[in-house]
Each structure stands twice: as C-alpha cells, then as structure tokens.
Design a protein around this motif. Structure first.
Motif, short mmCIF file in Angstrom:
data_model
loop_
_atom_site.label_atom_id
_atom_site.label_comp_id
_atom_site.label_asym_id
_atom_site.label_seq_id
_atom_site.Cartn_x
_atom_site.Cartn_y
_atom_site.Cartn_z
N TYR A 130 0.97 -1.32 0.01
CA TYR A 130 -0.05 0.02 0.02
C TYR A 130 0.89 1.25 0.09
O TYR A 130 2.15 1.24 -0.04
CB TYR A 130 -0.92 -0.27 1.08
CG TYR A 130 -0.41 -0.06 2.64
CD1 TYR A 130 -0.05 1.29 3.27
CD2 TYR A 130 0.21 -1.18 2.95
CE1 TYR A 130 0.44 1.08 4.51
CE2 TYR A 130 0.82 -1.25 4.39
CZ TYR A 130 1.14 0.01 5.13
OH TYR A 130 1.69 -0.07 6.32
N ASN A 131 0.27 2.31 -0.20
CA ASN A 131 0.81 3.72 -0.15
C ASN A 131 0.29 4.48 0.97
O ASN A 131 -0.75 4.92 1.13
CB ASN A 131 0.81 4.36 -1.41
CG ASN A 131 1.57 3.78 -2.49
OD1 ASN A 131 0.86 2.70 -2.96
ND2 ASN A 131 2.58 4.06 -2.91
N CYS A 141 -2.65 10.06 -12.78
CA CYS A 141 -2.24 8.76 -12.57
C CYS A 141 -2.88 8.03 -13.62
O CYS A 141 -4.20 8.12 -14.13
CB CYS A 141 -2.81 8.12 -11.40
SG CYS A 141 -2.11 6.65 -11.09
N TYR A 157 -3.90 3.96 -14.92
CA TYR A 157 -3.81 2.76 -14.33
C TYR A 157 -3.65 1.45 -15.31
O TYR A 157 -4.35 1.26 -16.10
CB TYR A 157 -5.33 2.58 -13.71
CG TYR A 157 -5.45 3.34 -12.28
CD1 TYR A 157 -4.90 3.20 -11.18
CD2 TYR A 157 -6.22 4.59 -12.51
CE1 TYR A 157 -4.97 3.98 -9.94
CE2 TYR A 157 -6.02 5.52 -11.32
CZ TYR A 157 -5.65 5.40 -9.99
OH TYR A 157 -5.54 6.25 -9.07
N ILE A 195 -7.96 4.36 -4.35
CA ILE A 195 -7.07 5.57 -3.81
C ILE A 195 -7.97 6.31 -2.91
O ILE A 195 -9.34 6.38 -2.96
CB ILE A 195 -6.79 6.28 -5.13
CG1 ILE A 195 -5.80 7.43 -4.71
CG2 ILE A 195 -7.87 6.73 -5.91
CD1 ILE A 195 -5.31 8.36 -6.02
N ILE A 211 -8.51 9.97 -1.36
CA ILE A 211 -8.12 11.14 -1.20
C ILE A 211 -8.60 12.30 -0.31
O ILE A 211 -9.73 12.19 -0.06
CB ILE A 211 -8.58 11.93 -2.82
CG1 ILE A 211 -7.62 11.17 -3.96
CG2 ILE A 211 -8.13 13.53 -2.94
CD1 ILE A 211 -8.06 11.62 -5.25
N ASN A 271 -12.82 7.67 -1.01
CA ASN A 271 -12.39 6.25 -1.43
C ASN A 271 -12.90 6.06 -2.84
O ASN A 271 -14.11 6.35 -3.34
CB ASN A 271 -13.08 5.09 -0.77
CG ASN A 271 -12.14 5.02 0.55
OD1 ASN A 271 -11.76 5.79 1.28
ND2 ASN A 271 -12.55 3.67 1.16
N HIS A 294 -3.17 11.90 -0.77
CA HIS A 294 -3.88 10.94 -1.17
C HIS A 294 -2.92 9.60 -0.55
O HIS A 294 -1.81 9.85 -0.56
CB HIS A 294 -3.88 10.84 -2.85
CG HIS A 294 -2.65 11.12 -3.47
ND1 HIS A 294 -2.29 12.49 -3.55
CD2 HIS A 294 -2.04 10.23 -4.18
CE1 HIS A 294 -1.08 12.52 -4.54
NE2 HIS A 294 -0.85 11.33 -4.65
N VAL A 349 -3.01 4.89 -1.06
CA VAL A 349 -3.70 3.70 -1.70
C VAL A 349 -3.79 2.47 -0.72
O VAL A 349 -2.78 2.27 0.12
CB VAL A 349 -2.73 3.21 -2.60
CG1 VAL A 349 -3.30 2.07 -3.34
CG2 VAL A 349 -2.40 4.19 -3.96
N SER A 379 0.51 1.10 -11.71
CA SER A 379 0.10 2.53 -12.36
C SER A 379 1.15 3.22 -12.51
O SER A 379 2.30 3.10 -12.12
CB SER A 379 -0.73 3.04 -11.14
OG SER A 379 0.22 3.37 -9.89
N ALA A 384 2.42 7.17 -12.30
CA ALA A 384 1.98 8.61 -11.78
C ALA A 384 2.97 9.53 -12.25
O ALA A 384 4.11 9.49 -12.83
CB ALA A 384 2.20 8.61 -10.13
#
Length: 199
Positions: free
Chosen positions: A106-107, A120, A122, A132, A134, A142, A159, A161, A172, A174
């Motif tokens: 995850y991010n 981004c 995908y 994602i 935000i 979401n 944001h 993930v 993805s 970015a």
C-alpha cells in the motif's frame, strides 16, 4: 491519441477529480516493462509500504522506453485535460514514475510537493482493486478505478492507496504536471520525443 475524450468530473468535498479511459495500445508492454523493472531495479522508498516504485523518468532518463512512449503519445491530451481544472493550457509534464503493488502492499498518505496537477494512469488493476483515498478538507474519499483509467486532480490534495488484497499486481504510472509559459509548450513536448521501443 485520444483527442476528444470526455473527462468525467467527480465531486469530492470542495475539489474535483477528473477521469477518462484511455487504454493504451502498448498496455501489455507497459505491464511487462514494469514487472521486469521491479525485478531488476531497487525501489525508491517514498510513500510505498512493501511495494515497488521506479525512479522518476524525465527527459534526461530513458530507462523505461514504453513509459516514455506513453508520455509522448498522451502529451497533448494530458495538457488539454488540465484545462478542466484551470481553464488554461500553460502546463508541462515534469516527470513520471511507475508503481507496482503486490498483495498486501500500500501507499501512505502523501502529496506531490510543488506539483500543480497530479495524474495517474492505471496500467493494470485487479478485478477487486484497492481504492485510492483522497483527502479533501477533513473528508477521506475512497475512489475505485479500472485498467486504462486516467485521472488528474489538484496537486495540493493528499492521497493514499489501500492495501492490495488481490493476488494480481496493481500497476500504475503517476506523474506531476507543472505550469509553464504557453510559448514553451512545444519545446517541452519535444523533450519527450519517441525513442526506440523494443519489440
């Protein structure tokens, strides 16, 4: 090229995110390039927890020819899409990088520094994709996207993930878009001219 594609406007709290689907003809090559690169090159450690992130591709760094071709093919459309956020076209694509999250990766919540607009593409999304998230004001939104979706939003929005719960890789591209004088737009596009792309 996808000139004329309509951007869907998605309301957050006070801001919007813009989305369209621009599935690339070289999408399979992009997937292969990102998987191979994740096995060959060390990950940049930025916001990713457990995932792989490439270093930033710029006009000075052509490690990833299919990623570079994506920028070249989409350049004019991406800049035109920015008009959706700010009714002018004085932008250039500063850099772009790849992300690959395997199961459990995850991010963390982050922003993109001085970027005016964040985008981004995908490349590959699992059937049940991690969203994602935000942050707009005090509200977390979401959002779920599919393979081929392209999204852009205001660079000041933080944001994240969510963890990838699928066995399939979440891949993805970015990128950061910055403002520039309109007279320099062509010169910056030419910096991303097509390179030799392997078969």
């Amino acid at each position: 090229m996808v000139s004329g594609s309509i951007m869907e406007k998605i309301k957050l709290t006070t801001n919007y995110i813009y989305k369209t689907n621009v599935l690339q003809s070289n999408n399979d090559q992009l997937i292969e390039e990102m998987i191979n690169a994740s096995e060959k090159f060390k990950s940049d450690e930025i916001s990713n927890i457990g995932g792989w992130q490439s270093d930033k591709l710029s006009k000075y760094n052509n490690k990833f020819p299919h990623m570079s071709q994506f920028v070249y093919n989409m350049y004019d459309d991406l800049i035109d899409y920015c008009a959706e956020l700010n009714s002018d076209k004085k932008y250039f694509i500063a850099n772009i990088w790849g992300n690959l999250n395997k199961k459990g990766h995850y991010n963390l919540l982050h922003s993109h520094g001085d970027a005016d607009i964040v985008g981004c593409y995908y490349v590959q999304m699992p059937e049940d994709p991690a969203p994602i998230i935000i942050l707009d004001g005090d509200v977390l939104h979401n959002l779920y996207f599919k393979t081929g979706d392209l999204v852009i939003f205001d660079g000041k929005l933080s944001h994240a993930v969510e963890p990838n719960l699928s066995d399939a890789d979440r891949i993805s591209l970015a990128f950061n878009i910055l403002k520039i004088k309109q007279t320099k737009r062509k010169r910056f596009k030419m910096a991303w001219t097509k390179r030799e792309v392997p078969d």
